[in-house]
Design a protein around this motif. Structure first.
Motif, PDB file in Angstrom:
ATOM      1  N   UNK A  13     -51.239  25.656   1.942  1.00 58.41           N
ATOM      2  CA  UNK A  13     -51.612  27.066   2.124  1.00 58.41           C
ATOM      3  C   UNK A  13     -51.270  27.515   3.540  1.00 58.41           C
ATOM      4  N   UNK A  14     -51.580  26.668   4.518  1.00 60.98           N
ATOM      5  CA  UNK A  14     -51.312  27.009   5.911  1.00 60.98           C
ATOM      6  C   UNK A  14     -49.818  27.242   6.138  1.00 60.98           C
ATOM      7  N   UNK A  15     -48.986  26.380   5.555  1.00 66.01           N
ATOM      8  CA  UNK A  15     -47.539  26.510   5.727  1.00 66.01           C
ATOM      9  C   UNK A  15     -47.014  27.776   5.057  1.00 66.01           C
ATOM     10  N   UNK A  16     -47.445  28.023   3.828  1.00 70.59           N
ATOM     11  CA  UNK A  16     -46.937  29.193   3.109  1.00 70.59           C
ATOM     12  C   UNK A  16     -47.453  30.489   3.719  1.00 70.59           C
ATOM     13  N   UNK A  17     -48.687  30.471   4.195  1.00 72.22           N
ATOM     14  CA  UNK A  17     -49.229  31.679   4.822  1.00 72.22           C
ATOM     15  C   UNK A  17     -48.493  31.964   6.125  1.00 72.22           C
ATOM     16  N   UNK A  18     -48.118  30.904   6.838  1.00 71.11           N
ATOM     17  CA  UNK A  18     -47.360  31.096   8.070  1.00 71.11           C
ATOM     18  C   UNK A  18     -46.021  31.759   7.810  1.00 71.11           C
ATOM     19  N   UNK A  19     -45.399  31.397   6.692  1.00 75.77           N
ATOM     20  CA  UNK A  19     -44.123  32.022   6.333  1.00 75.77           C
ATOM     21  C   UNK A  19     -44.290  33.498   5.987  1.00 75.77           C
ATOM     22  N   UNK A  20     -45.512  33.885   5.636  1.00 69.00           N
ATOM     23  CA  UNK A  20     -45.782  35.278   5.276  1.00 69.00           C
ATOM     24  C   UNK A  20     -46.289  36.095   6.466  1.00 69.00           C
ATOM     25  N   UNK A  21     -46.337  35.472   7.640  1.00 69.72           N
ATOM     26  CA  UNK A  21     -46.686  36.223   8.840  1.00 69.72           C
ATOM     27  C   UNK A  21     -48.151  36.199   9.209  1.00 69.72           C
ATOM     28  N   UNK A  22     -48.903  35.229   8.705  1.00 71.20           N
ATOM     29  CA  UNK A  22     -50.314  35.125   9.052  1.00 71.20           C
ATOM     30  C   UNK A  22     -50.638  33.694   9.440  1.00 71.20           C
ATOM     31  N   UNK A  23     -51.649  33.544  10.268  1.00 71.95           N
ATOM     32  CA  UNK A  23     -52.063  32.211  10.718  1.00 71.95           C
ATOM     33  C   UNK A  23     -53.315  31.788   9.962  1.00 71.95           C
TER      34      UNK A  23
ATOM     35  N   UNK B 182     -52.119  31.920  -0.716  1.00 76.98           N
ATOM     36  CA  UNK B 182     -51.435  32.516   0.431  1.00 76.98           C
ATOM     37  C   UNK B 182     -51.074  33.975   0.159  1.00 76.98           C
ATOM     38  N   UNK B 183     -50.668  34.272  -1.072  1.00 77.85           N
ATOM     39  CA  UNK B 183     -50.303  35.645  -1.413  1.00 77.85           C
ATOM     40  C   UNK B 183     -51.509  36.579  -1.313  1.00 77.85           C
ATOM     41  N   UNK B 184     -52.687  36.065  -1.649  1.00 80.11           N
ATOM     42  CA  UNK B 184     -53.907  36.874  -1.543  1.00 80.11           C
ATOM     43  C   UNK B 184     -54.290  37.094  -0.087  1.00 80.11           C
ATOM     44  N   UNK B 185     -54.089  36.060   0.733  1.00 79.43           N
ATOM     45  CA  UNK B 185     -54.503  36.132   2.133  1.00 79.43           C
ATOM     46  C   UNK B 185     -53.495  36.821   3.038  1.00 79.43           C
ATOM     47  N   UNK B 186     -52.258  36.912   2.591  1.00 77.61           N
ATOM     48  CA  UNK B 186     -51.199  37.464   3.442  1.00 77.61           C
ATOM     49  C   UNK B 186     -51.456  38.929   3.744  1.00 77.61           C
TER      50      UNK B 186
END
Length: 226
Positions: free
Chosen positions: A29-39, A174-178
Motif C-alpha cells: 500500500x505504501x509503495x502504490x500510494x507513493x506512486x499516486x502522490x501521497x505518503x 491506495x486508490x481510496x487513500x490517494x
C-alpha cells in the motif's frame, strides 16, 4: 499529502506469519500510494503486546495506558490494515477481543483492508464468512479484495500468486487513500471533503448530535463515561 495507516496484527508467535503478511500488505500500500502522490505513514500494532490489557479491559471496563495508547492511535488513523490468524475456522480470540473493546464509532466509514493466515488453504473462506461481516457490522469501508496466506503461499511456487493478491488488494486501498485529481471548482462551489475528513467528521458529528439531543441526565452520564 500524508495518510496514516494503522496496521493491526493479531499474530501470536515471534516470528509470525500473520505479522509477515501484515507487513507485506502495508509495504505494498505504501509503495502504490507513493506512486499516486501521497505518503503513507505506517503505525504497526502487535496485539500480543497488549493482550493482557485487552483481557483486563474486558472484565473491568478500564483500558490500561498501553491499550489506551493503541486505541488513540486507531482513532486518529486514516485507514486500517488488519490481519488475524485463523483459529477454528474464524478469527482469533485476541483479534475479536480487541475490536470488542474498541469504540465502534472509530471504524465508522474508515477504509479497512484485511487479511488472514492459516494452516491450510481450505480456511480461506474465513475472509468472507467471519472477518468481512465483523467489519461490516462496525460500518467500516472494506476493500473488495482480502488476502489469505497458507503455508504453501510462502513457498517458492506460491510466492507470485500471493504477491499478485497483495498487489490487487493494496491497489484498492491506495486508490481510496490517494488525493483526488486537482480540479478548478466553479465560482461558489466548494471542494468535496476527502475520505479522511468524511469518516472523522461523520464520527464527530454523530457524537455532537448525540450529546445535544439527550436529556440532561443521559448527557451527564455520557460525559462522565468519557
Amino acid at each position: 499529502m500524508q495518510r496514516t495507516i494503522v496496521v493491526v496484527s493479531a499474530g501470536l508467535g515471534v516470528p509470525s506469519s500473520t505479522r509477515m503478511l501484515a507487513d507485506q500488505m502495508a509495504a505494498a500500500v505504501q509503495a502504490q500510494l507513493g506512486e499516486m502522490g501521497a505518503e503513507a505513514v505506517l503505525d504497526v500494532v502487535d496485539l500480543r503486546d497488549v493482550a493482557g490489557d485487552i483481557a483486563n479491559n474486558m472484565v473491568t471496563g478500564y483500558a490500561g495506558p498501553a491499550l489506551a495508547d493503541v486505541i488513540d492511535r486507531v482513532s486518529r488513523a486514516d485507514a486500517m490494515i488488519a490481519v488475524t490468524p485463523t483459529f477454528s475456522a474464524s478469527y482469533s480470540g485476541l483479534f475479536k477481543s480487541f475490536f470488542d473493546v474498541l469504540d465502534p464509532k472509530f471504524l465508522d466509514g474508515m477504509p479497512v483492508l484485511f487479511g488472514a493466515t492459516g494452516g491450510s488453504s481450505r480456511h480461506s473462506l474465513v475472509l468472507d464468512t467471519a472477518i468481512r461481516p465483523l467489519f461490516s457490522y462496525l460500518r467500516a469501508r472494506t476493500m473488495p479484495t482480502a488476502v489469505y496466506a497458507s503455508p504453501e503461499d510462502w513457498g517458492r511456487s506460491g510466492t507470485d500468486a500471493l504477491d499478485r493478491r497483495i498487489a490487487q488488494a493494496a491497489g484498492e486501498l491506495a486508490a481510496v487513500l490517494a488525493p483526488s485529481p486537482s480540479t478548478t471548482p466553479a465560482p461558489g462551489d466548494t471542494a468535496a471533503p476527502s475520505f479522511a475528513q468524511d469518516h472523522k467528521a461523520k464520527r464527530h458529528e454523530r457524537v455532537r448530535s448525540d450529546m445535544t439531543s439527550l436529556p440532561f441526565e443521559q448527557l451527564l452520564a455520557q460525559t462522565q463515561a468519557r
